[in-house]
Design a protein around this motif. Structure first.
Motif, PDB file in Angstrom:
ATOM      1  N   ASN A  30      24.411 -15.137  54.009  1.00  0.00           N
ATOM      2  CA  ASN A  30      24.619 -14.504  55.314  1.00  0.00           C
ATOM      3  C   ASN A  30      26.118 -14.555  55.627  1.00  0.00           C
ATOM      4  O   ASN A  30      26.734 -15.612  55.556  1.00  0.00           O
ATOM      5  N   PRO A  31      26.751 -13.425  55.978  1.00  0.00           N
ATOM      6  CA  PRO A  31      28.202 -13.410  56.179  1.00  0.00           C
ATOM      7  C   PRO A  31      28.685 -14.114  57.450  1.00  0.00           C
ATOM      8  O   PRO A  31      29.877 -14.378  57.596  1.00  0.00           O
ATOM      9  N   ILE A  32      27.788 -14.430  58.377  1.00  0.00           N
ATOM     10  CA  ILE A  32      28.215 -15.077  59.616  1.00  0.00           C
ATOM     11  C   ILE A  32      28.730 -16.494  59.324  1.00  0.00           C
ATOM     12  O   ILE A  32      28.179 -17.211  58.486  1.00  0.00           O
ATOM     13  N   ASP A  33      29.791 -16.891  60.012  1.00  0.00           N
ATOM     14  CA  ASP A  33      30.383 -18.213  59.817  1.00  0.00           C
ATOM     15  C   ASP A  33      30.447 -19.045  61.095  1.00  0.00           C
ATOM     16  O   ASP A  33      30.635 -20.256  61.031  1.00  0.00           O
ATOM     17  N   LYS A  34      30.319 -18.377  62.250  1.00  0.00           N
ATOM     18  CA  LYS A  34      30.460 -19.111  63.510  1.00  0.00           C
ATOM     19  C   LYS A  34      29.584 -18.472  64.582  1.00  0.00           C
ATOM     20  O   LYS A  34      29.178 -17.304  64.473  1.00  0.00           O
ATOM     21  N   ILE A  35      29.315 -19.261  65.619  1.00  0.00           N
ATOM     22  CA  ILE A  35      28.419 -18.806  66.686  1.00  0.00           C
ATOM     23  C   ILE A  35      28.711 -19.620  67.935  1.00  0.00           C
ATOM     24  O   ILE A  35      29.262 -20.735  67.851  1.00  0.00           O
ATOM     25  N   THR A  36      28.363 -19.094  69.106  1.00  0.00           N
ATOM     26  CA  THR A  36      28.578 -19.813  70.363  1.00  0.00           C
ATOM     27  C   THR A  36      27.253 -20.322  70.934  1.00  0.00           C
ATOM     28  O   THR A  36      26.179 -19.826  70.580  1.00  0.00           O
ATOM     29  N   ILE A  37      27.361 -21.282  71.839  1.00  0.00           N
ATOM     30  CA  ILE A  37      26.162 -21.793  72.528  1.00  0.00           C
ATOM     31  C   ILE A  37      25.470 -20.676  73.309  1.00  0.00           C
ATOM     32  O   ILE A  37      24.240 -20.522  73.229  1.00  0.00           O
ATOM     33  N   LEU A  67      25.078  -9.449  66.818  1.00  0.00           N
ATOM     34  CA  LEU A  67      26.177 -10.403  66.683  1.00  0.00           C
ATOM     35  C   LEU A  67      27.372  -9.790  65.946  1.00  0.00           C
ATOM     36  O   LEU A  67      28.342 -10.492  65.640  1.00  0.00           O
ATOM     37  N   GLY A  68      27.289  -8.500  65.640  1.00  0.00           N
ATOM     38  CA  GLY A  68      28.338  -7.854  64.877  1.00  0.00           C
ATOM     39  C   GLY A  68      28.328  -8.232  63.416  1.00  0.00           C
ATOM     40  O   GLY A  68      29.342  -8.142  62.724  1.00  0.00           O
ATOM     41  N   VAL A  69      27.156  -8.642  62.915  1.00  0.00           N
ATOM     42  CA  VAL A  69      27.019  -9.107  61.536  1.00  0.00           C
ATOM     43  C   VAL A  69      26.246  -8.079  60.728  1.00  0.00           C
ATOM     44  O   VAL A  69      25.177  -7.613  61.158  1.00  0.00           O
ATOM     45  N   VAL A  70      26.768  -7.727  59.568  1.00  0.00           N
ATOM     46  CA  VAL A  70      26.046  -6.862  58.634  1.00  0.00           C
ATOM     47  C   VAL A  70      25.435  -7.766  57.565  1.00  0.00           C
ATOM     48  O   VAL A  70      26.081  -8.145  56.596  1.00  0.00           O
ATOM     49  N   ASN A  71      24.177  -8.135  57.795  1.00  0.00           N
ATOM     50  CA  ASN A  71      23.472  -9.035  56.882  1.00  0.00           C
ATOM     51  C   ASN A  71      22.718  -8.167  55.866  1.00  0.00           C
ATOM     52  O   ASN A  71      21.543  -7.856  56.033  1.00  0.00           O
ATOM     53  N   THR A 115      21.682 -30.791  54.864  1.00  0.00           N
ATOM     54  CA  THR A 115      22.242 -29.589  54.252  1.00  0.00           C
ATOM     55  C   THR A 115      22.009 -29.557  52.740  1.00  0.00           C
ATOM     56  O   THR A 115      21.896 -30.610  52.100  1.00  0.00           O
ATOM     57  N   THR A 116      21.928 -28.350  52.185  1.00  0.00           N
ATOM     58  CA  THR A 116      21.738 -28.148  50.744  1.00  0.00           C
ATOM     59  C   THR A 116      22.693 -27.050  50.269  1.00  0.00           C
ATOM     60  O   THR A 116      23.390 -26.416  51.074  1.00  0.00           O
ATOM     61  N   ASP A 117      22.662 -26.776  48.977  1.00  0.00           N
ATOM     62  CA  ASP A 117      23.501 -25.714  48.400  1.00  0.00           C
ATOM     63  C   ASP A 117      22.986 -24.317  48.739  1.00  0.00           C
ATOM     64  O   ASP A 117      23.678 -23.330  48.471  1.00  0.00           O
ATOM     65  N   HIS A 118      21.797 -24.214  49.315  1.00  0.00           N
ATOM     66  CA  HIS A 118      21.187 -22.909  49.592  1.00  0.00           C
ATOM     67  C   HIS A 118      21.458 -22.406  51.007  1.00  0.00           C
ATOM     68  O   HIS A 118      21.048 -21.295  51.353  1.00  0.00           O
ATOM     69  N   VAL A 119      22.131 -23.218  51.811  1.00  0.00           N
ATOM     70  CA  VAL A 119      22.387 -22.853  53.210  1.00  0.00           C
ATOM     71  C   VAL A 119      23.858 -23.105  53.532  1.00  0.00           C
ATOM     72  O   VAL A 119      24.580 -23.727  52.757  1.00  0.00           O
ATOM     73  N   LYS A 120      24.279 -22.614  54.692  1.00  0.00           N
ATOM     74  CA  LYS A 120      25.578 -23.030  55.215  1.00  0.00           C
ATOM     75  C   LYS A 120      25.423 -23.368  56.700  1.00  0.00           C
ATOM     76  O   LYS A 120      24.545 -22.829  57.399  1.00  0.00           O
ATOM     77  N   MET A 121      26.278 -24.276  57.152  1.00  0.00           N
ATOM     78  CA  MET A 121      26.272 -24.714  58.545  1.00  0.00           C
ATOM     79  C   MET A 121      27.351 -23.944  59.299  1.00  0.00           C
ATOM     80  O   MET A 121      28.499 -23.880  58.852  1.00  0.00           O
ATOM     81  N   LEU A 122      26.980 -23.352  60.430  1.00  0.00           N
ATOM     82  CA  LEU A 122      27.920 -22.549  61.204  1.00  0.00           C
ATOM     83  C   LEU A 122      28.826 -23.414  62.070  1.00  0.00           C
ATOM     84  O   LEU A 122      28.419 -24.471  62.568  1.00  0.00           O
ATOM     85  N   LYS A 123      30.051 -22.946  62.255  1.00  0.00           N
ATOM     86  CA  LYS A 123      30.909 -23.544  63.270  1.00  0.00           C
ATOM     87  C   LYS A 123      30.391 -23.102  64.636  1.00  0.00           C
ATOM     88  O   LYS A 123      29.888 -21.980  64.793  1.00  0.00           O
ATOM     89  N   VAL A 124      30.516 -23.996  65.630  1.00  0.00           N
ATOM     90  CA  VAL A 124      29.931 -23.714  66.952  1.00  0.00           C
ATOM     91  C   VAL A 124      30.993 -23.910  68.033  1.00  0.00           C
ATOM     92  O   VAL A 124      31.803 -24.847  67.976  1.00  0.00           O
ATOM     93  N   ASP A 132      35.536 -17.632  73.828  1.00  0.00           N
ATOM     94  CA  ASP A 132      36.983 -17.814  73.679  1.00  0.00           C
ATOM     95  C   ASP A 132      37.376 -19.268  73.416  1.00  0.00           C
ATOM     96  O   ASP A 132      38.570 -19.579  73.366  1.00  0.00           O
ATOM     97  N   ALA A 133      36.398 -20.138  73.250  1.00  0.00           N
ATOM     98  CA  ALA A 133      36.686 -21.562  73.019  1.00  0.00           C
ATOM     99  C   ALA A 133      36.832 -21.829  71.527  1.00  0.00           C
ATOM    100  O   ALA A 133      36.421 -21.027  70.688  1.00  0.00           O
ATOM    101  N   PRO A 134      37.443 -22.969  71.162  1.00  0.00           N
ATOM    102  CA  PRO A 134      37.587 -23.311  69.737  1.00  0.00           C
ATOM    103  C   PRO A 134      36.218 -23.535  69.090  1.00  0.00           C
ATOM    104  O   PRO A 134      35.282 -24.022  69.739  1.00  0.00           O
TER     105      PRO A 134
END
Length: 305
Positions: free
Chosen positions: A134-141, A160-164, A230-239, A244-246
């Motif tokens: 999945n190309p998404i890397d980050k998400i907000t609350i 979310l503006g993601v082309v999955n 976590t495993t090699d088959h998934v990724k954890m998103l930055k939150v 506009d927050a970090p």
């Protein structure tokens, strides 16, 4: 006739003694269960039950600590299951990924005469997982709230503006936990507060590991679980807390600095002040030796705080 009467009296006495012995043993066992002194042969049995987030960590502790004199019996089932067992006095220690509620504490007092005692045994970042492709890397609350919340406005990845491209339907498949899970309870309140509930129709799974495994097989899915799974088959998103927050990744440093917004303590509860082997076990968990295992299992130890 007299001989038969004596036989009947003897049988009655044997039955009375047997019943007395059973009641005495059951009473002693119940009392021992709250103090970590369930004895089988020469071994003390400590019963430990609850959160599926902590179950792998608890099993690692148990395997390291158990010896010829002490055996730790670990089982999962969810934080609510562990607390229910504590209220009933059938376990020595309940594992929880949420705090015990006031009404649960009162139920324990009413039922056993003892108040649950809280121990923070580590920390966890509740990670948001997607398939590794999945190309998404980050998400907000707020975005997560609109994915998981009632009448949510985000139902497709293109919202979310993601082309999955691996997800032909583009529909977001929500993976969640069952409602007796402390992880479910914490994630819902972190996203939605107390005024809004989750939208129906998510795939609600029993364990933390199950969530990550399903997300790792499902290109359209999103799910939440402890960062230690976590495993090699998934990724954890930055939150981030807002658009506009970090954005912060779920890791040890960001949990310790309180930067990652979905982090929480992990708890163990005893019924009354722990004594005997149960106290010795909890003291060991909180020691540098026990906390080293916390970090090895992908959680955040107390000593680093």
């Amino acid at each position: 006739m007299q001989y038969a009467s004596w036989i009947r009296i003897g049988v009655i006495l044997i039955l009375v003694l047997a019943i007395y012995g059973f009641v005495f043993h059951s009473s002693s066992s119940d009392e021992n269960a709250t103090n970590g002194t369930n004895v089988q042969g020469t071994k003390t049995i400590i019963k430990n039950k609850g959160s599926d987030t902590i179950v792998n960590l608890a099993q690692a502790w148990a395997e390291e600590y158990s010896n010829d004199k002490v055996s730790i019996e670990v089982s999962g089932g969810g934080s609510g299951t562990g607390i229910a067992s504590l209220i009933n006095g059938t376990v020595n220690i309940a594992n929880c990924s949420r705090q015990i509620k006031d009404k649960e504490k009162q139920q324990a007092i009413d039922n056993t005469g003892k108040e649950p005692i809280e121990f923070i045994v580590g920390y966890d970042a509740l990670a948001v997982y997607v398939h590794k492709e999945n190309p998404i890397d980050k998400i907000t609350i707020p975005q997560l709230a609109e994915i998981y919340g009632e009448d949510g406005t985000i139902t497709r990845w293109d919202n979310l503006g993601v082309v999955n491209s691996g997800c032909s339907s583009d529909k977001i498949i929500r993976i969640s936990r069952q409602s007796n899970s402390g992880t479910y309870f914490y994630f819902r309140e972190a996203l939605l507060g107390k005024e809004r509930d989750f939208e129906l129709g998510s795939l609600d799974l029993h364990g933390s590991k199950d969530v990550v495994e399903v997300v790792g097989r499902t290109l359209c899915a999103i799910g939440y679980s402890g960062m230690g799974y976590t495993t090699d088959h998934v990724k954890m998103l930055k939150v981030a807390t807002e658009l506009d927050a970090p954005y912060y990744a779920p890791n040890l440093e960001n949990v310790l600095t309180k930067s990652y917004p979905i982090a929480r303590p992990l708890y163990m509860y005893s019924l009354g002040e722990p004594t005997g082997e149960a106290k010795a076990y909890l003291d060991w968990i909180l020691s540098p030796e026990g906390q080293k295992i916390v970090e090895e299992r992908g959680f955040v130890p107390l000593q680093s705080n």
